[in-house]
Design a protein around this motif. Structure first.
Motif, PDB file in Angstrom:
ATOM      1  N   UNK A 199       0.810  -1.252   0.157  1.00 44.22           N
ATOM      2  CA  UNK A 199      -0.019  -0.160   0.190  1.00 44.22           C
ATOM      3  C   UNK A 199       0.789   1.276   0.100  1.00 44.22           C
ATOM      4  N   UNK A 200       1.030   1.826  -1.049  1.00 41.27           N
ATOM      5  CA  UNK A 200       1.923   2.991  -1.250  1.00 41.27           C
ATOM      6  C   UNK A 200       1.202   4.260  -1.322  1.00 41.27           C
ATOM      7  N   UNK A 201      -0.090   4.355  -0.514  1.00 44.37           N
ATOM      8  CA  UNK A 201      -0.930   5.706  -0.521  1.00 44.37           C
ATOM      9  C   UNK A 201      -0.295   6.939   0.228  1.00 44.37           C
ATOM     10  N   UNK A 202       0.626   6.570   0.962  1.00 49.25           N
ATOM     11  CA  UNK A 202       1.479   7.784   1.756  1.00 49.25           C
ATOM     12  C   UNK A 202       2.547   7.984   0.941  1.00 49.25           C
ATOM     13  N   UNK A 203       2.493   8.967   0.025  1.00 47.54           N
ATOM     14  CA  UNK A 203       3.752   9.264  -0.949  1.00 47.54           C
ATOM     15  C   UNK A 203       3.439  10.780  -1.453  1.00 47.54           C
ATOM     16  N   UNK A 204       4.601  11.359  -1.873  1.00 46.00           N
ATOM     17  CA  UNK A 204       4.879  12.716  -2.295  1.00 46.00           C
ATOM     18  C   UNK A 204       5.699  12.746  -3.563  1.00 46.00           C
ATOM     19  N   UNK A 220      10.195   3.968  -4.445  1.00 47.16           N
ATOM     20  CA  UNK A 220       9.590   4.820  -5.613  1.00 47.16           C
ATOM     21  C   UNK A 220       8.375   4.171  -6.188  1.00 47.16           C
ATOM     22  N   UNK A 221       7.343   5.094  -6.509  1.00 48.54           N
ATOM     23  CA  UNK A 221       6.292   5.082  -7.246  1.00 48.54           C
ATOM     24  C   UNK A 221       6.255   5.728  -8.410  1.00 48.54           C
ATOM     25  N   UNK A 222       5.767   5.438  -9.568  1.00 44.87           N
ATOM     26  CA  UNK A 222       5.835   5.911 -10.852  1.00 44.87           C
ATOM     27  C   UNK A 222       4.694   5.805 -11.683  1.00 44.87           C
ATOM     28  N   UNK A 223       4.177   6.898 -12.492  1.00 43.50           N
ATOM     29  CA  UNK A 223       2.851   6.845 -13.002  1.00 43.50           C
ATOM     30  C   UNK A 223       2.966   5.642 -14.046  1.00 43.50           C
ATOM     31  N   UNK A 224       2.143   4.645 -13.751  1.00 45.77           N
ATOM     32  CA  UNK A 224       2.180   3.437 -14.758  1.00 45.77           C
ATOM     33  C   UNK A 224       1.459   3.559 -15.996  1.00 45.77           C
ATOM     34  N   UNK A 225       1.765   2.954 -17.368  1.00 45.38           N
ATOM     35  CA  UNK A 225       1.307   3.151 -18.599  1.00 45.38           C
ATOM     36  C   UNK A 225      -0.125   2.752 -18.852  1.00 45.38           C
ATOM     37  N   UNK A 226      -0.721   2.027 -17.798  1.00 45.41           N
ATOM     38  CA  UNK A 226      -2.131   1.490 -18.008  1.00 45.41           C
ATOM     39  C   UNK A 226      -3.166   2.657 -17.560  1.00 45.41           C
ATOM     40  N   UNK A 227      -3.176   3.038 -16.235  1.00 47.58           N
ATOM     41  CA  UNK A 227      -4.308   3.854 -15.770  1.00 47.58           C
ATOM     42  C   UNK A 227      -4.065   5.130 -15.269  1.00 47.58           C
ATOM     43  N   UNK A 228      -2.626   5.413 -15.502  1.00 48.41           N
ATOM     44  CA  UNK A 228      -2.257   6.988 -15.077  1.00 48.41           C
ATOM     45  C   UNK A 228      -1.867   6.851 -13.570  1.00 48.41           C
ATOM     46  N   UNK A 249       0.149   6.515  -9.911  1.00 49.97           N
ATOM     47  CA  UNK A 249       1.534   6.036  -9.695  1.00 49.97           C
ATOM     48  C   UNK A 249       1.368   4.828  -8.899  1.00 49.97           C
ATOM     49  N   UNK A 250       2.064   3.788  -9.018  1.00 47.55           N
ATOM     50  CA  UNK A 250       2.411   2.368  -8.413  1.00 47.55           C
ATOM     51  C   UNK A 250       4.030   2.097  -8.308  1.00 47.55           C
ATOM     52  N   UNK A 251       4.101   1.474  -7.100  1.00 49.64           N
ATOM     53  CA  UNK A 251       5.235   1.231  -6.675  1.00 49.64           C
ATOM     54  C   UNK A 251       5.976   0.344  -7.687  1.00 49.64           C
ATOM     55  N   UNK A 252       7.316   0.595  -7.522  1.00 46.95           N
ATOM     56  CA  UNK A 252       8.206  -0.018  -8.269  1.00 46.95           C
ATOM     57  C   UNK A 252       8.950  -1.355  -7.468  1.00 46.95           C
ATOM     58  N   UNK A 253       9.202  -1.222  -6.407  1.00 47.79           N
ATOM     59  CA  UNK A 253       9.784  -1.920  -5.533  1.00 47.79           C
ATOM     60  C   UNK A 253       9.463  -1.704  -4.090  1.00 47.79           C
ATOM     61  N   UNK A 263      -1.586 -14.849 -17.226  1.00 47.11           N
ATOM     62  CA  UNK A 263      -2.772 -14.868 -17.050  1.00 47.11           C
ATOM     63  C   UNK A 263      -3.196 -13.517 -16.374  1.00 47.11           C
ATOM     64  N   UNK A 264      -4.416 -12.919 -16.733  1.00 47.59           N
ATOM     65  CA  UNK A 264      -4.661 -11.810 -16.040  1.00 47.59           C
ATOM     66  C   UNK A 264      -5.140 -11.762 -14.621  1.00 47.59           C
ATOM     67  N   UNK A 265      -5.094 -13.283 -14.058  1.00 45.31           N
ATOM     68  CA  UNK A 265      -5.582 -13.534 -12.720  1.00 45.31           C
ATOM     69  C   UNK A 265      -4.104 -13.751 -12.015  1.00 45.31           C
ATOM     70  N   UNK A 266      -3.200 -13.746 -12.746  1.00 47.11           N
ATOM     71  CA  UNK A 266      -1.910 -14.444 -12.049  1.00 47.11           C
ATOM     72  C   UNK A 266      -1.449 -13.518 -10.777  1.00 47.11           C
ATOM     73  N   UNK A 267      -1.516 -12.345 -10.904  1.00 54.46           N
ATOM     74  CA  UNK A 267      -1.059 -11.381  -9.767  1.00 54.46           C
ATOM     75  C   UNK A 267      -1.761  -9.987 -10.035  1.00 54.46           C
ATOM     76  N   UNK A 268      -1.631  -9.032  -9.142  1.00 53.85           N
ATOM     77  CA  UNK A 268      -2.122  -7.727  -9.283  1.00 53.85           C
ATOM     78  C   UNK A 268      -0.797  -6.715  -9.247  1.00 53.85           C
ATOM     79  N   UNK A 269      -1.496  -5.719  -9.636  1.00 49.64           N
ATOM     80  CA  UNK A 269      -0.278  -4.302  -9.454  1.00 49.64           C
ATOM     81  C   UNK A 269      -0.185  -3.987  -7.974  1.00 49.64           C
ATOM     82  N   UNK A 270       1.197  -3.740  -7.664  1.00 49.92           N
ATOM     83  CA  UNK A 270       1.792  -3.380  -6.387  1.00 49.92           C
ATOM     84  C   UNK A 270       1.912  -4.601  -5.521  1.00 49.92           C
ATOM     85  N   UNK A 271       1.898  -5.744  -6.180  1.00 47.09           N
ATOM     86  CA  UNK A 271       2.352  -6.997  -5.391  1.00 47.09           C
ATOM     87  C   UNK A 271       3.691  -7.396  -5.424  1.00 47.09           C
ATOM     88  N   UNK A 272       4.347  -7.620  -4.616  1.00 48.61           N
ATOM     89  CA  UNK A 272       5.707  -8.303  -4.524  1.00 48.61           C
ATOM     90  C   UNK A 272       5.831  -9.548  -5.447  1.00 48.61           C
TER      91      UNK A 272
END
Length: 230
Positions: free
Chosen positions: A84-89, A130-138, A140-144, A168-177
């Protein structure tokens, strides 16, 4: 999908390939590299998209956020699960995000050249990265994710290197290690080659065209060392 970014990788699919991937429920996943001396870090899924076209433009610009999140792992363990990278600047290269004793965050102009730092002035263990704007929905999601101990600093240098793969689209989700590749993919170094095209053909795989800045990634290959450079 976004275009006209400083860095662009276009994944080209013929009609049969696009139709097969779409009807069988595949998605394009992306990961992005970071250089740091921090240990126990793990890459996270930067983006995924299911709405595949015959030309899929993975575009990004060198604009970043620094984040902290609650650390659920035990002492001495690496981050795991959904971050959960919601606390970001928003933060620029050479700046530092400071975490105060209550978990509040602010950005200062002081920092390490060519890097972004997160300085923890509390006694609480967080995860950071670090998080960065992702190319799918705009968004900012974490890189690591890296453990950030109390009274410690993590310093990171963003790299223009990515891994792309289909799974597979169900293999995992964004922001998951993720530690191992969830499908056959490619590692692409866009540092010097900012506009790249790469075909993918069903039943044949990725066509690197012999380019030295593109390397194939095998399914289940450990990708931690490819994405987190010491």
């Amino acid at each position: 999908m976004p275009q006209n970014h400083e860095y662009q990788v276009t994944v080209k699919l013929d009609t049969q390939t696009r139709n097969t991937l779409a009807t069988q429920g595949y998605a394009l996943y992306g990961f992005k590299a970071v250089k740091t001396g921090a240990t126990l870090g793990r890459p996270t899924v930067w983006f995924s998209w299911k709405n595949l076209l015959e030309e899929n433009v993975v575009g990004w610009d060198p604009l970043y956020n620094a984040y902290i999140s609650v650390a659920s792992q035990k002492e001495g363990e690496a981050p795991a699960g959904l971050i959960d990278a919601s606390t970001k600047r928003p933060i620029k290269i050479g700046q530092t995000m400071v975490v105060d004793k209550t978990g509040g965050v602010s950005v200062t102009a002081e920092g390490t050249p060519n890097c972004i730092s997160v300085d923890n002035n509390s006694t609480t263990l967080y995860n950071t990265g670090l998080s960065q704007v992702n190319p799918n929905d705009g968004s900012a999601t974490p890189l690591a994710a890296f453990p950030l101990h109390g009274d410690m600093t993590v310093t990171m240098e963003p790299l223009q290197q990515i891994i792309l793969l289909f799974a597979s689209a169900t293999a995992t989700q964004v922001s998951t290690v993720v530690e191992k590749a969830i499908g056959h993919g490619v590692f692409i170094d866009a540092t010097e080659n900012k506009k790249i095209e790469i075909p993918y053909v069903i039943d044949k795989g990725w066509d690197t065209g012999g380019k030295i800045y593109i390397e194939k990634i095998e399914k289940n290959q450990n990708i931690v060392g490819k994405l987190l450079k010491g």
